[in-house]
Design an enzyme around this catalytic site. Structure first.
Site, PDB file in Angstrom:
ATOM      1  N   THR A 152      21.218 -46.483   8.666  1.00 45.86           N
ATOM      2  CA  THR A 152      22.287 -45.488   8.791  1.00 45.86           C
ATOM      3  C   THR A 152      22.830 -45.569  10.222  1.00 45.86           C
ATOM      4  O   THR A 152      23.687 -46.379  10.509  1.00 45.86           O
ATOM      5  CB  THR A 152      21.783 -44.076   8.433  1.00 45.86           C
ATOM      6  OG1 THR A 152      20.574 -43.794   9.148  1.00 45.86           O
ATOM      7  CG2 THR A 152      21.511 -43.980   6.945  1.00 45.86           C
ATOM      8  N   LYS A 178      13.704 -47.760   8.455  1.00 45.62           N
ATOM      9  CA  LYS A 178      14.886 -47.264   9.135  1.00 45.62           C
ATOM     10  C   LYS A 178      14.561 -45.889   9.696  1.00 45.62           C
ATOM     11  O   LYS A 178      13.691 -45.169   9.201  1.00 45.62           O
ATOM     12  CB  LYS A 178      16.106 -47.200   8.204  1.00 45.62           C
ATOM     13  CG  LYS A 178      15.997 -46.257   7.017  1.00 45.62           C
ATOM     14  CD  LYS A 178      16.275 -44.802   7.247  1.00 45.62           C
ATOM     15  CE  LYS A 178      17.615 -44.577   7.927  1.00 45.62           C
ATOM     16  NZ  LYS A 178      17.853 -43.090   8.114  1.00 45.62           N
ATOM     17  N   THR A 189      13.633 -39.048   9.960  1.00 45.99           N
ATOM     18  CA  THR A 189      14.611 -39.366   8.924  1.00 45.99           C
ATOM     19  C   THR A 189      14.434 -40.838   8.648  1.00 45.99           C
ATOM     20  O   THR A 189      15.201 -41.686   9.064  1.00 45.99           O
ATOM     21  CB  THR A 189      16.058 -39.031   9.303  1.00 45.99           C
ATOM     22  OG1 THR A 189      16.893 -39.423   8.219  1.00 45.99           O
ATOM     23  CG2 THR A 189      16.516 -39.690  10.549  1.00 45.99           C
ATOM     24  N   GLU A 275      18.857 -42.025  18.170  1.00 43.08           N
ATOM     25  CA  GLU A 275      20.321 -41.970  18.268  1.00 43.08           C
ATOM     26  C   GLU A 275      20.761 -41.779  19.711  1.00 43.08           C
ATOM     27  O   GLU A 275      20.429 -40.783  20.352  1.00 43.08           O
ATOM     28  CB  GLU A 275      20.856 -40.850  17.379  1.00 43.08           C
ATOM     29  CG  GLU A 275      20.769 -41.210  15.908  1.00 43.08           C
ATOM     30  CD  GLU A 275      21.147 -40.075  14.988  1.00 43.08           C
ATOM     31  OE1 GLU A 275      21.413 -40.361  13.802  1.00 43.08           O
ATOM     32  OE2 GLU A 275      21.155 -38.919  15.431  1.00 43.08           O
ATOM     33  N   ASN A 397      26.076 -37.258  16.381  1.00 42.99           N
ATOM     34  CA  ASN A 397      25.795 -36.220  15.396  1.00 42.99           C
ATOM     35  C   ASN A 397      26.919 -35.203  15.250  1.00 42.99           C
ATOM     36  O   ASN A 397      26.978 -34.486  14.250  1.00 42.99           O
ATOM     37  CB  ASN A 397      24.469 -35.519  15.750  1.00 42.99           C
ATOM     38  CG  ASN A 397      23.289 -36.383  15.366  1.00 42.99           C
ATOM     39  OD1 ASN A 397      22.944 -36.485  14.190  1.00 42.99           O
ATOM     40  ND2 ASN A 397      22.696 -37.033  16.338  1.00 42.99           N
ATOM     41  N   SER A 402      32.010 -38.517   9.535  1.00 40.91           N
ATOM     42  CA  SER A 402      33.358 -39.082   9.674  1.00 40.91           C
ATOM     43  C   SER A 402      33.302 -40.550  10.014  1.00 40.91           C
ATOM     44  O   SER A 402      32.269 -41.129  10.202  1.00 40.91           O
ATOM     45  CB  SER A 402      34.139 -38.331  10.738  1.00 40.91           C
ATOM     46  OG  SER A 402      33.485 -38.393  11.974  1.00 40.91           O
TER      47      SER A 402
END
Length: 402
Positions: A152, A178, A189, A275, A397, A402
């Site tokens: 992701t 992942k 996650t 991230e 985040n 989008s």
């Protein structure tokens, strides 16, 4: 590959263990990458799994848990990115069962031999026409593309292959996963998949997996959030030809070390690829009353937003580490704590050592930051992994959908 008993364990180039196939495809769930894949064992494999503790457990996670718990057997796992199939009510559960059946029909095996895994946006219906088309395109190959098809916000695939010698047989264990954001014990996650050609009974495999996850995936944190879809699934098909492993076997510790090496590597890869992260952070706590407290303190430090921001800013404000320790319920010698960052001792006997700030800033500019803490309260230890907190994390985040 030729191995001797002296080799014991070796990390090698990524490859599938004996008796496994895999493939990936672009089903249109994501705009510009493969987003579906599967792994398949030529023979039914013993299986084990661990799953998210989030109360809103996603339909595919719940179904895979139910499937494995039937007999601790699997022959395939089919997976997708781009859609979590989470918080979709009864329709989500129906779609998960249909996804399982589609894969089983394609492989001509019983649906109860198929696990499913999904990751992506929560609360959007699974586009079943795309799922059906994707499954119809998957083949039995040795493709490694599945390691990318589950990503992701990850910046790269996370993979490892470890070989070891068990009963004179070369046993291969391969893992991929992942995970980048919404990462906090229990698990992340994350979707994690481990395949091995070792022979080991499902119940024994479950016990080993659960214990190893507690020391690896449950000791990483990026942002303090736990996903609805987390799972780690292991398949062991016995194709290496070893006698089924038991705890009493002389070779069992070798397999345990190899297995833990796989999960530890994957956990560190997730933590380092948080991230927006720019640094992998490892926290080692010693002088602890017991191991549980060591894990608690290490996790508290690596999970502190103040510590994470400090590391990103390359600021040697060791007080932020002290406050993270103090928030726990662990035994601490309040006048005897020591703290070092990348071997630079910042604190001794709970007092600053006066080390030059510029020197601390320089070492915090490294891609890996290791924080060593001694609580001076016992003989146990604990370790956890995480990353810094950057502007990029907020950017990612703030616009995830989008």
């Amino acid at each position: 590959m030729q191995m001797t008993s002296e080799d014991l364990i070796e990390v090698t180039e990524f490859t599938w263990p004996k008796g496994y196939d895999a493939d990936s495809t672009h089903a249109g769930l994501k705009p510009d990458q493969d987003d579906m894949g599967w792994i398949y064992s030529e023979e039914p494999a013993d299986a084990a799994g661990v799953y998210t503790t989030n109360q809103f457990q996603a339909a595919p996670t719940k179904l895979t848990k139910q499937t494995i718990n039937l007999a601790h057997k699997l022959q395939a796992v089919v997976m997708n990115a781009g859609n979590a199939n989470s918080c979709n009510g009864s329709q989500g559960e129906t779609d998960a069962i249909m996804m399982q059946k589609m894969a089983a029909d394609r492989l001509q095996i019983d649906p109860h031999m198929v696990g499913i895994a999904s990751t992506g946006v929560i609360g959007e219906p699974l586009p079943m026409a795309k799922i059906k088309a994707g499954i119809s395109q998957l083949k039995l190959t040795k493709n490694v593309g599945v390691t990318k098809a589950i990503l992701t916000t990850d910046t790269h695939p996370k993979t490892i292959t470890v070989k070891c010698l068990i009963g004179g047989k070369v046993v291969t264990t391969t893992g991929f996963c992942k995970g980048s954001g919404m990462i906090h014990p229990n698990m992340a996650t994350m979707l994690g998949f481990v395949t091995t050609d070792a022979a080991i009974a499902g119940n024994d495999l479950q016990q080993l997996l659960s214990a190893t996850v507690d020391e690896t995936f449950n000791q990483i944190t990026v942002d303090g959030d736990t996903s609805t879809n987390d799972m780690v699934v292991v398949m062991a098909n016995g194709a290496a030809g070893n006698d089924p492993l038991k705890e009493t076997d002389s070779d069992y510790p070798t397999f345990v070390v190899a297995f833990k090496k796989v999960l530890t590597h994957l956990a560190q890869e997730i933590a380092g690829d948080g991230e927006g992260a720019s640094k992998l952070v490892e926290v080692n706590v010693t002088g602890v009353y017991d191991h549980l407290e060591g894990q608690q303190v290490a996790k508290a430090i690596v999970g502190s937003n103040l510590v994470k921001a400090m590391i990103f800013g390359e600021d040697g404000n060791w007080g932020r580490i002290m406050q993270a320790i103090g928030q726990t319920t662990a035994h601490v010698d309040l006048d005897g704590v020591s703290i070092a960052i990348n071997d630079l001792q910042l604190v001794k006997n709970s007092l600053g050592t006066g080390i030059d700030d510029a020197e601390v800033s320089k070492t915090l500019n490294q891609p890996k930051v290791t924080i060593d803490v001694d609580l001076n309260a016992g003989q146990a230890s604990g370790t956890a992994w995480g990353c810094d907190l950057t502007y990029k994390y907020v950017q990612i985040n703030a616009s995830y959908r989008s």
